[in-house]
Scaffold this motif. Structure first.
Motif, PDB file in Angstrom:
ATOM      1  N   ALA A  89      -3.650  -4.900  -5.317  1.00 13.76           N
ATOM      2  CA  ALA A  89      -2.598  -5.477  -4.473  1.00 13.76           C
ATOM      3  C   ALA A  89      -2.407  -4.641  -3.205  1.00 13.76           C
ATOM      4  N   ALA A  90      -2.471  -3.307  -3.352  1.00 15.12           N
ATOM      5  CA  ALA A  90      -2.355  -2.421  -2.186  1.00 15.12           C
ATOM      6  C   ALA A  90      -3.440  -2.735  -1.164  1.00 15.12           C
ATOM      7  N   ASN A  91      -4.627  -3.029  -1.649  1.00 12.39           N
ATOM      8  CA  ASN A  91      -5.764  -3.281  -0.758  1.00 12.39           C
ATOM      9  C   ASN A  91      -5.707  -4.641  -0.068  1.00 12.39           C
ATOM     10  N   ARG A  92      -4.756  -5.467  -0.447  1.00 14.27           N
ATOM     11  CA  ARG A  92      -4.566  -6.760   0.227  1.00 14.27           C
ATOM     12  C   ARG A  92      -3.315  -6.755   1.110  1.00 14.27           C
ATOM     13  N   ASP A  93      -2.765  -5.554   1.363  1.00 13.49           N
ATOM     14  CA  ASP A  93      -1.553  -5.452   2.175  1.00 13.49           C
ATOM     15  C   ASP A  93      -1.913  -5.591   3.660  1.00 13.49           C
ATOM     16  N   PRO A  94      -1.426  -6.643   4.335  1.00 11.10           N
ATOM     17  CA  PRO A  94      -1.787  -6.850   5.738  1.00 11.10           C
ATOM     18  C   PRO A  94      -1.250  -5.774   6.673  1.00 11.10           C
ATOM     19  N   LYS A  95      -0.249  -5.016   6.247  1.00 13.22           N
ATOM     20  CA  LYS A  95       0.237  -3.916   7.095  1.00 13.22           C
ATOM     21  C   LYS A  95      -0.781  -2.777   7.140  1.00 13.22           C
ATOM     22  N   MET A  96      -1.639  -2.698   6.149  1.00 12.00           N
ATOM     23  CA  MET A  96      -2.636  -1.630   6.086  1.00 12.00           C
ATOM     24  C   MET A  96      -3.999  -2.118   6.572  1.00 12.00           C
ATOM     25  N   PHE A  97      -4.322  -3.379   6.297  1.00  9.70           N
ATOM     26  CA  PHE A  97      -5.645  -3.913   6.622  1.00  9.70           C
ATOM     27  C   PHE A  97      -5.517  -5.204   7.423  1.00  9.70           C
ATOM     28  N   PRO A  98      -5.965  -5.236   8.681  1.00  9.61           N
ATOM     29  CA  PRO A  98      -5.969  -6.499   9.433  1.00  9.61           C
ATOM     30  C   PRO A  98      -6.819  -7.526   8.689  1.00  9.61           C
ATOM     31  N   ASN A  99      -6.378  -8.785   8.703  1.00  9.86           N
ATOM     32  CA  ASN A  99      -7.083  -9.850   7.970  1.00  9.86           C
ATOM     33  C   ASN A  99      -7.352  -9.410   6.526  1.00  9.86           C
ATOM     34  N   ALA A 100      -6.292  -8.953   5.868  1.00 11.37           N
ATOM     35  CA  ALA A 100      -6.442  -8.358   4.536  1.00 11.37           C
ATOM     36  C   ALA A 100      -7.028  -9.325   3.517  1.00 11.37           C
ATOM     37  N   TYR A 143       0.843  -1.207   0.000  1.00  7.87           N
ATOM     38  CA  TYR A 143       0.000   0.000   0.000  1.00  7.87           C
ATOM     39  C   TYR A 143       0.871   1.247   0.000  1.00  7.87           C
ATOM     40  N   GLU A 144       1.918   1.243   0.823  1.00  6.07           N
ATOM     41  CA  GLU A 144       2.781   2.420   0.946  1.00  6.07           C
ATOM     42  C   GLU A 144       3.487   2.737  -0.365  1.00  6.07           C
ATOM     43  N   ALA A 145       4.000   1.705  -1.055  1.00  4.29           N
ATOM     44  CA  ALA A 145       4.703   1.934  -2.328  1.00  4.29           C
ATOM     45  C   ALA A 145       3.737   2.437  -3.404  1.00  4.29           C
ATOM     46  N   VAL A 146       2.530   1.881  -3.430  1.00  6.36           N
ATOM     47  CA  VAL A 146       1.514   2.350  -4.386  1.00  6.36           C
ATOM     48  C   VAL A 146       1.164   3.814  -4.099  1.00  6.36           C
ATOM     49  N   ARG A 147       0.976   4.138  -2.826  1.00  3.35           N
ATOM     50  CA  ARG A 147       0.630   5.515  -2.443  1.00  3.35           C
ATOM     51  C   ARG A 147       1.754   6.485  -2.836  1.00  3.35           C
ATOM     52  N   GLU A 148       2.994   6.063  -2.606  1.00  7.03           N
ATOM     53  CA  GLU A 148       4.154   6.908  -2.911  1.00  7.03           C
ATOM     54  C   GLU A 148       4.170   7.284  -4.400  1.00  7.03           C
ATOM     55  N   ILE A 149       3.952   6.292  -5.262  1.00  6.17           N
ATOM     56  CA  ILE A 149       3.980   6.535  -6.711  1.00  6.17           C
ATOM     57  C   ILE A 149       2.779   7.371  -7.139  1.00  6.17           C
ATOM     58  N   GLY A 190      -8.353   4.626  -6.419  1.00  3.99           N
ATOM     59  CA  GLY A 190      -7.088   5.282  -6.677  1.00  3.99           C
ATOM     60  C   GLY A 190      -6.655   6.162  -5.520  1.00  3.99           C
ATOM     61  N   LEU A 191      -5.462   6.722  -5.653  1.00  4.52           N
ATOM     62  CA  LEU A 191      -4.877   7.611  -4.657  1.00  4.52           C
ATOM     63  C   LEU A 191      -4.261   8.796  -5.392  1.00  4.52           C
ATOM     64  N   GLY A 192      -4.087   9.901  -4.691  1.00  2.00           N
ATOM     65  CA  GLY A 192      -3.445  11.054  -5.312  1.00  2.00           C
ATOM     66  C   GLY A 192      -4.402  11.837  -6.195  1.00  2.00           C
ATOM     67  N   ILE A 193      -3.834  12.641  -7.105  1.00  3.63           N
ATOM     68  CA  ILE A 193      -4.648  13.574  -7.888  1.00  3.63           C
ATOM     69  C   ILE A 193      -5.600  12.861  -8.853  1.00  3.63           C
TER      70      ILE A 193
END
Length: 408
Positions: A322-333, A62-68, A349-352
């Motif tokens: 894939a970001a939405n299945r990141d267990p660091k962002m979502f418990p029981n992803a 999730y973090e890498a997707v958000r960064e980009i 999506g994220l960002g603009i």
């Protein structure tokens, strides 16, 4: 990249044997079940790379997707689909293919037709569409829920908004297939789809100039761009292509995935029937768990993402699913929790470039599930049939055979 081989000479992609170093989002294994692949990639690195598609990165967290998604300096949106070729960009679809500073004014033009109030006005027509579709197959006690139901809800709704015939739905669906699926590997199919769609909209544009109305095409023709100037025909046509492509395949896929989940998960289905007020919360979770949209960016300046170097000349597969299945962002992803309260998913999506039509998609999903459950509360996957999934940028069921009524 003009020396890229023409589509007709592109070899078929060999099967993937090493997902971490040679991934391919068009591989049949990925198409059928990408979730364990994302898990494998995420465990290996926050960003992975393949030499396929002339070089492509995939952020897995999730973090890498958000960064980009938030970095418009190093990543351009001029190309939004990862393909085997990279010809010159000619057919744009603002604002999704726009970078700053052009992006903001292009997006602002499209916001008014998609406000919550505008969706309330559209909702009765969407409910009627759902019931018209159900009327066509409910007596059969079985149907392909993707082909007979989820596919036609967003296509007819967007046609209604644009003031074009809902009866042209099959034309729109065919162009989307040419552009988003066949066009990944076949340049001719892509360009033919874009040409046919553009020709269709040119005729409607000319008609609206003579007889303007309250529809979305007329609104775009009346809209003002930077400096108070009317939008060019090219800009309006690009936005119409975007609305048709982005407004149909994505929501059709999300509705289909939701019905697929409910068909195979009786406990969730029964709970939504008993607690219909939970449906909006469930819609958010179904969006998180089965996010349909993977976008793309082009690397235009060297940088690092989550500590991993990325180099110009490569594309990026920006996988919101894939970001939405990141267990660091979502418990029981990997678990669908239909009453999940904390749910900052990235399905839109994220960002603009966060989706202009998110209010429309949410309303269509909610109405589609509500109307289906009212009339077909008990349904299941047809064991004699096969569920198939779309390939490429947008993921959703293309065949979804279900049984209900006397067959349930």
């Amino acid at each position: 990249m003009s020396d890229s081989p023409s589509a007709s000479y592109l070899p078929e992609h060999p099967p993937v044997s090493d997902w971490v170093h040679d991934f391919d989002h068009t591989d049949p294994v990925w198409t059928d079940d990408p979730f364990p692949i994302w898990e494998t990639l995420r465990a290996a690195s926050p960003v992975v790379h393949t030499k396929r598609f002339l070089g492509c990165y995939l952020p897995t967290t999730y973090e890498a997707v958000r960064e980009i998604a938030n970095d418009t300096e190093h990543f351009s949106s001029r190309r939004i689909i990862v393909r085997d070729v990279r010809p010159e960009v000619t057919a744009r679809a603002p604002p999704i293919t726009s970078d700053p500073p052009e992006h903001k004014p292009a997006k602002q033009v499209l916001l008014p037709p998609f406000t919550p109030d505008a969706m309330k006005r559209l909702e009765p027509r969407v409910r009627a569409i759902c019931n018209e579709l159900i009327d066509e197959f409910i007596a059969d006690d079985h149907c392909d829920a993707a082909a007979r139901y989820s596919k036609y809800i967003p296509v007819r709704a967007i046609a209604h908004m644009l003031g074009i015939p809902e009866s042209d739905s099959d034309l729109f669906i065919n162009w989307i297939h040419m552009i988003l699926e066949l066009g990944i590997k076949d340049e001719d199919e892509l360009m033919n789809g874009v040409r046919e769609m553009t020709g269709y909209f040119v005729a409607h544009l000319e008609q609206r100039k003579l007889e303007p109305g309250d529809d979305l095409i007329s609104q775009l023709l009346r809209a003002k761009g930077p400096g108070g100037q009317p939008l060019t025909d090219e800009h309006v046509l690009g936005s119409l292509r975007l609305l048709l492509i982005a407004g149909i395949d994505t929501t059709w896929s999300a509705i289909g995935s939701s019905l697929w989940h409910l068909a195979k998960t009786p406990a969730d289905r029964e709970r939504l029937i008993a607690e219909p007020g939970l449906i909006p919360t469930a819609v958010e979770e179904l969006l998180r768990a089965y996010s349909p949209v993977t976008m793309a960016r082009e690397v235009v300046k060297e940088t690092t993402v989550s500590g991993c170097p990325v180099k110009p000349g490569n594309m990026v597969l920006l996988s919101f699913p894939a970001a939405n299945r990141d267990p660091k962002m979502f418990p029981n992803a990997d678990k669908v929790v239909i009453d999940r309260r904390e749910n900052r998913h990235a399905a839109f999506g994220l960002g603009i470039h966060r989706c202009v039509g998110s209010n429309l998609a949410r309303m269509e999903m909610q109405v589609a599930i509500e109307e289906w459950l009212k009339r077909i509360p008990d349904f299941r996957l047809d064991p004699a049939g096969k569920v198939t999934w779309s390939e490429g940028t947008v993921r959703g069921p293309r065949q979804l055979p279900v049984l209900f009524g006397n067959n349930a």
